[in-house]
Design an enzyme around this catalytic site. Structure first.
Site, PDB file in Angstrom:
ATOM      1  N   ARG A 161     -10.169   4.454 -80.705  1.00 16.25           N
ATOM      2  CA  ARG A 161     -10.423   3.920 -79.369  1.00 16.25           C
ATOM      3  C   ARG A 161      -9.294   2.987 -78.956  1.00 16.25           C
ATOM      4  O   ARG A 161      -8.993   2.029 -79.654  1.00 16.25           O
ATOM      5  CB  ARG A 161     -11.762   3.176 -79.362  1.00 16.25           C
ATOM      6  CG  ARG A 161     -12.180   2.696 -77.985  1.00 16.25           C
ATOM      7  CD  ARG A 161     -13.607   2.218 -77.968  1.00 16.25           C
ATOM      8  NE  ARG A 161     -13.828   1.051 -78.800  1.00 16.25           N
ATOM      9  CZ  ARG A 161     -14.946   0.356 -78.823  1.00 16.25           C
ATOM     10  NH1 ARG A 161     -15.966   0.748 -78.084  1.00 16.25           N
ATOM     11  NH2 ARG A 161     -15.092  -0.698 -79.586  1.00 16.25           N
ATOM     12  N   THR A 164      -8.150   0.409 -72.898  1.00 11.13           N
ATOM     13  CA  THR A 164      -8.878   1.269 -71.956  1.00 11.13           C
ATOM     14  C   THR A 164     -10.253   1.683 -72.473  1.00 11.13           C
ATOM     15  O   THR A 164     -11.070   2.168 -71.699  1.00 11.13           O
ATOM     16  CB  THR A 164      -8.072   2.558 -71.690  1.00 11.13           C
ATOM     17  OG1 THR A 164      -7.990   3.305 -72.916  1.00 11.13           O
ATOM     18  CG2 THR A 164      -6.654   2.235 -71.213  1.00 11.13           C
ATOM     19  N   ASP A 206     -18.841  -3.527 -86.863  1.00 11.05           N
ATOM     20  CA  ASP A 206     -18.042  -2.315 -86.953  1.00 11.05           C
ATOM     21  C   ASP A 206     -18.441  -1.558 -88.214  1.00 11.05           C
ATOM     22  O   ASP A 206     -18.216  -2.035 -89.334  1.00 11.05           O
ATOM     23  CB  ASP A 206     -16.551  -2.668 -86.993  1.00 11.05           C
ATOM     24  CG  ASP A 206     -15.668  -1.433 -86.948  1.00 11.05           C
ATOM     25  OD1 ASP A 206     -15.711  -0.633 -87.917  1.00 11.05           O
ATOM     26  OD2 ASP A 206     -14.932  -1.260 -85.966  1.00 11.05           O
ATOM     27  N   ASP A 260     -15.551  -0.860 -90.752  1.00 12.86           N
ATOM     28  CA  ASP A 260     -15.123  -2.060 -91.475  1.00 12.86           C
ATOM     29  C   ASP A 260     -16.142  -2.463 -92.530  1.00 12.86           C
ATOM     30  O   ASP A 260     -15.790  -2.837 -93.649  1.00 12.86           O
ATOM     31  CB  ASP A 260     -14.909  -3.226 -90.502  1.00 12.86           C
ATOM     32  CG  ASP A 260     -13.621  -3.079 -89.703  1.00 12.86           C
ATOM     33  OD1 ASP A 260     -12.764  -2.280 -90.109  1.00 12.86           O
ATOM     34  OD2 ASP A 260     -13.484  -3.765 -88.672  1.00 12.86           O
TER      35      ASP A 260
END
Length: 210
Positions: A105, A109, A201, A204
């Site tokens: 990602r 944006t 996340d 992670d």
């Protein structure tokens, strides 16, 4: 499967998910729980596989026994966090074919950028299950499904651990023919595109990276 969104409310799924949400849960425990919960979600997403019969000999007599019909299904991991779900599902369905879609990602944006794509042959003849723990904005998931359809897939299901309403809406708009199975529909996204209350996340936490 006809419903666009199925939330698996089984007590074991919800209990394991709550432990995974806890920020104090270790990387090792998080990884193990993701493996376990993926098998419970896989049980739901494969509930309506096509069946046929095969004549076999039991120790007692001959019978027409139910077996899966058609080509082996395809499991597609949306990298890198999808691998945490993939491993558990593969343990349940070891004969499945496996593919990978690499998307990251863009932090500015929030749009997906493709960097890898390798999938099994004859996707048009297979049930395709795409896996990614988080359905957040839905942009990466929708892009991954676009790529799978371009590769010939016609019967696709999407399995995730957590979904945000925004991601579900994005997927329904882009791919209304793709059912979603998840353990939880969370409240919303924050301004950085993370699910709330979420679990941080997933990649992670699974790999111990920041």
């Amino acid at each position: 499967m006809t419903e666009h969104l199925t939330i698996v409310t089984h007590p074991l799924v919800q209990h394991k998910l709550s432990i995974m949400r806890d920020k104090n849960t270790s990387t090792a425990s998080f990884r193990r729980l993701l493996h376990e919960i993926s098998q419970l979600l896989a049980y739901e997403i494969t509930r309506e596989l096509d069946m046929t019969t095969k004549t076999i000999e039991t120790p007692m007599e001959t019978m027409d026994a139910p077996i899966l019909e058609g080509k082996k299904l395809a499991l597609i991991s949306i990298l890198r966090a999808g691998n945490g779900l993939l491993d558990g599902v593969l343990e349940l369905i070891p004969a499945a074919r496996v593919g990978f879609v690499g998307l990251y990602r863009d932090e500015e944006t929030l749009e997906p950028v493709q960097y890898y794509f390798k999938v099994p042959e004859n996707l048009e003849d297979r049930l395709v299950i795409a896996v990614d723990p988080m359905l957040a904005t839905g942009n990466s998931s929708a892009a991954a499904i676009d790529l799978l359809k371009q590769a010939g897939a016609k019967n696709i299901r999407f399995m995730c651990l957590l979904a945000a309403p925004e991601g579900v809406a994005r997927m329904k708009e882009a791919h209304p023919d793709v059912p979603i199975v998840t353990a939880s529909l969370d409240r919303c996204l924050n301004d950085k595109g993370y699910i709330l209350p979420g679990l941080g996340d997933a990649g992670d936490r699974m790999f111990g990276t920041k």
